[in-house]
Design an enzyme around this catalytic site. Sequence first.
Site, PDB file in Angstrom:
ATOM      1  N   ARG A  33       0.795  -1.222   0.000  1.00 43.87           N
ATOM      2  CA  ARG A  33       0.000   0.000   0.000  1.00 43.87           C
ATOM      3  C   ARG A  33       0.829   1.274   0.000  1.00 43.87           C
ATOM      4  O   ARG A  33       0.703   2.106  -0.877  1.00 43.87           O
ATOM      5  CB  ARG A  33      -0.940   0.019   1.223  1.00 43.87           C
ATOM      6  CG  ARG A  33      -2.129  -0.889   1.114  1.00 43.87           C
ATOM      7  CD  ARG A  33      -3.166  -0.478   2.144  1.00 43.87           C
ATOM      8  NE  ARG A  33      -4.263  -1.443   2.250  1.00 43.87           N
ATOM      9  CZ  ARG A  33      -5.302  -1.290   3.059  1.00 43.87           C
ATOM     10  NH1 ARG A  33      -5.366  -0.250   3.853  1.00 43.87           N
ATOM     11  NH2 ARG A  33      -6.265  -2.180   3.111  1.00 43.87           N
ATOM     12  N   HIS A  79      -7.794  -3.978  -7.425  1.00 45.02           N
ATOM     13  CA  HIS A  79      -7.586  -3.255  -6.163  1.00 45.02           C
ATOM     14  C   HIS A  79      -8.875  -3.193  -5.345  1.00 45.02           C
ATOM     15  O   HIS A  79      -9.589  -2.179  -5.365  1.00 45.02           O
ATOM     16  CB  HIS A  79      -7.096  -1.833  -6.481  1.00 45.02           C
ATOM     17  CG  HIS A  79      -6.444  -1.140  -5.320  1.00 45.02           C
ATOM     18  ND1 HIS A  79      -5.166  -1.415  -4.901  1.00 45.02           N
ATOM     19  CD2 HIS A  79      -6.911  -0.171  -4.492  1.00 45.02           C
ATOM     20  CE1 HIS A  79      -4.852  -0.637  -3.877  1.00 45.02           C
ATOM     21  NE2 HIS A  79      -5.902   0.123  -3.600  1.00 45.02           N
ATOM     22  N   TYR A 123     -18.691  12.629 -12.787  1.00 45.62           N
ATOM     23  CA  TYR A 123     -18.701  13.853 -13.578  1.00 45.62           C
ATOM     24  C   TYR A 123     -17.389  14.058 -14.349  1.00 45.62           C
ATOM     25  O   TYR A 123     -17.377  14.743 -15.361  1.00 45.62           O
ATOM     26  CB  TYR A 123     -18.940  15.070 -12.685  1.00 45.62           C
ATOM     27  CG  TYR A 123     -20.272  15.049 -11.976  1.00 45.62           C
ATOM     28  CD1 TYR A 123     -21.471  14.969 -12.684  1.00 45.62           C
ATOM     29  CD2 TYR A 123     -20.344  15.108 -10.584  1.00 45.62           C
ATOM     30  CE1 TYR A 123     -22.689  14.942 -12.034  1.00 45.62           C
ATOM     31  CE2 TYR A 123     -21.558  15.084  -9.926  1.00 45.62           C
ATOM     32  CZ  TYR A 123     -22.734  14.996 -10.656  1.00 45.62           C
ATOM     33  OH  TYR A 123     -23.941  14.966 -10.012  1.00 45.62           O
TER      34      TYR A 123
END
Length: 813
Positions: A33, A79, A123
Site C-alpha cells: 500500500r 484493487h 462527472y
Amino acid sequence: MTEESYKNIIEVDLEKQMRSAYLEYSMSVIVSRALPDVRDGLKPVHRRILYGMEGLGLDPNKPTRKSARVVGEVMGKFHPHGDSAIYDALVRLAQDFSTRYPLASGQGNFGSIDGDDAAAMRYTEVKMSKIAKEMLRDINKDTVDFMPNFDEEEKEPTVLPSRFPNLLVNGSNGIAVGMATNMAPHNLGDSIDACIAYMKNPEISIKELAEIIKGPDFPTGAQILGKSGIKKAYKTGRGKLKLRAVAKIEPFKKNRERIIVTEIPYQVNKANLIKKIAEYVKDKKLEGISDIRDESDRKGMRIVIEVKRDANANIVLNNLYKQTQLETTFGIINLALVDGVPKILDLKELIKYYIEHQKNVVRRRTRFDLDKAQKRKHIVEGLIIAIDNIDEIIKIIRSSYDNDQIKKIFNERFGLTDLQSQAILDMQLKRLSGLEIEKLQAEDKELAEKIEYFTSILNDEEKLIGVIEEEILEIKEKFADDRRTKIVPDEGEFDIEELIEKEDVLISLTHDGYIKRLPINTYKVQNRGGKGISAGNTKENDFIQKILTTNTHESLLCFTNLGRVYSLNCYEIPEASRQSRGQAIINIISLATNEKITDIMELSELSDNSQLVFQTEKGKIKKTDAQLFTNIQRNGIIAISLEDDDRLVSIRQIDHPCDIIVTTQKGMAIKFASSDIRSMGRNARGVRAIRLSKDDNVVSMNIVEDEVYLLVVTANGFGKKTSFNNFNNQNRGGKGVRCHKITEKTGNVVATLPANLDDDIMMVSLKGDMIRISARDISTTGRNTLGVKLKNLENTEDFIVSVTKYYEENSED
C-alpha cells in the site's frame, strides 16, 4: 459449556498472536500500500490505475472516459480497497500542482491548489497522459513479471517498465507502519542526464551526480533556500529543505508598495494561506498590511498584499516568511522498496536501481523480439523451400488425405518442421508467384539482420547501455522542460567548497603527524640518482611518511595505526609552502593518544561493489565492504580490530578478484589471490597473510593488476623493478619468497609498489628531501638482487622513509 465444546477451544498465547498479527498487517501496509517500488516509483494503487487505463485503451490520442469507468475497472480487477481510495489516487495523478509530470490527463474539475475537492467520479473524465504511456511502453513484450490478481482471474504486473526514472521525477509520499516516505520530485531532463552519466561511469560520486541534478524541482515552483539540506538528502537519503514563495515588491499608487506572490511552496493550500494572513493582520500579529486579495487566473498565480504607506515592504515580507506558510520546510525521506524490502536510498542508489531495472527490461524485450524474429525466419525459410518446389508441394497436398500425413511427407522429403509445414498449408495460392519469392528472400535477409542486432545487444553490455541511453534521450527530447524551482542562498549560509578553486594538490603527512597541501606543479621530473628538492622542513627526528595526489574538493579517509578511520575534507588541510612543516593533524582530527595516521584514501574512489583490504604489521590481512566506510562521523569509526602489539600498515581498494602481494622489511614477499580472504565486518581482526620470521615486519601490501613490475625501495636509497612473472601465486599464510637482497649497504626494505615504465615515482627521505624520477630509469633485475642507487643521501643519518607514484593532472589515473 459442555465437555464437547471445550474440545474445540484452542489455547493461544495472546502476546504472540498480537505480535504475529500486527507484523503481518505491517508488512501488508508497507509492501502492498504505502511505499513505492524503487524501479517504477509507483505504489500498487497507482500501478493498477495505469495498467487499468491501458486495458481500457485510454491512450493519450483517444477520447477521455468517465473516471468512474476507470475506478470500476481497477477495483473490480485489481484493487479491492474501495472506490474513494482509487479515485483519490487517480485525481492526484492528474493534478499538475501535485504531480510534477502528471500521469493522467483529466477533463472536468480535478480540484485546485486552493484545496477544492475534485468533482465526483461520475462527472470527471480521464485518460493517460503522453508521458504515462512511457511508463507502460513494451509491457506486452515480456519486459516485466505478472502475478495473479486477488481472485486469480486476472494477471497484473508486479512492476511497470517505466522507461523514465519516475521515482526521481515525480517523487512519492506515504505513511506505512513505523516508517514513512517523502520523496521530492525532480526535473526530468536533469534526472535523465544523471542516469546517462551513471551509465557511462558507474563509479561516479554522489557529489558529481549532484552537479547534474542541482536539487528537487517542485510542480508549484517556489525557491529552495541553501544547498545543505539537498546535499545531506542526496548523501544519506534524509534531509530537510527550506522552501520559500517567490515574491516581489513593486510600486503602488500614491507612493505606496505592494507585495506580489507568484509561486508558493509545494503542498501549501493557497486559500488557507491567504485566510491565515488575513487572520494575523486582524489579530495584529502582522503589521503594515492594508489589504490582501487573490488575483490568480488561468495565466498563473497572483496574490496581492498591499502595504501601508508608513510601512517598510521588505520588513513586512520578512515577517510573512517567518510567520506564515510563505516559507515552509520539506523533510526528505528517500524510503522505497528494494526487492520488496524498505530501504533508505541515497541519490546514487536511486539511479543505480533504476538503471538495473532498465537493463532487465531491455534484455527481456530484446529476447522477446529475438524469439519472434527467429520463429518468423524459420517459417520464411520453409515458405522459400515450398515455392522453390511448388509443383511437388502441390502434388503431395493433392495426393494426401490429412494434414498429419502431409506434414510427415514434408519432413521426410524437405526436412520441414511441423511449424513450417503448417505455414505452407495456410499459404494462399496468390503467394506462389515469382514476385512473392523475392519478398520472402528480402524478408529473410531483414530478419537475419534483426537477429544479429538483437543477439549483439544481449551479448554486449555497452550496446545494451547504448540502447537505454538512446531511448531515454528520446523521452527527454519529448517531455523535458525548464526547472521551476530555483535554488537560492540562505541567509548566513554559504558553501565553503564553492569558494575554493578545484585544483590538483599534493598532501604530505609526517611521521609525527604534521600535514599540509601543496600545488601539484611544485615538483618537476629529475634524473635517477639526483639529490632532489626539499619537500618540507620537518622538526628534528620527524620525517614525511605519506604523500598523496588528490584535489581540493575531495573527501579523504584517514586510517590510523590503531585501526580507526576518520573523514577529512581536503580543503580543511592548510596550504603551505614547500619548506613549511605544515599543521599538526591532531588539530584537525581528534586522535587518541599514540594514534597516528597510517594511510589516506580518497572517498570518491570507493564504489558500491568495492572492498577494502587491510594489512597489519604482524602479518594479519582482512577484506571488508567499502560501503561500510562511506558515512563516517568526525570522531571516526573502527576499521579493523588489532592485537595490542600490532599496527595497521596498508589499506588498498579492490572491486574485482585480483592478486595481492605482501612484502616485509627483510625482503620477503608472498603473492596470493584475493579470493583466499573471506569478507569480514569492520570489527574483525583478519587472517594470516604471511608467516614472519622473528625480527621481521610487514612494510607494504599491494594489489597486482595492470602493472608489470614490483618496485622495491630500501632505506639507503637502493631500488629496482622486478617483473611480477617472477612471483608465483602461493597459498595465503606461507613464508613467501625473496623480493630483495638485504645487506648493510642497502638497508631494510621501506616500501614496495606496483609500477609500469610510464610511472613517475616520488621518494622522500628522513630529512625531508624529495625526488621525483621515472620508473623507466630504474633498473629491472631478478628477485634476489641489490638493485641500483636511486637517491644519493648526503647524510649518513638520512634514509628513505616514503615512496609513492606521481600522477599527471590530465592522466587517466
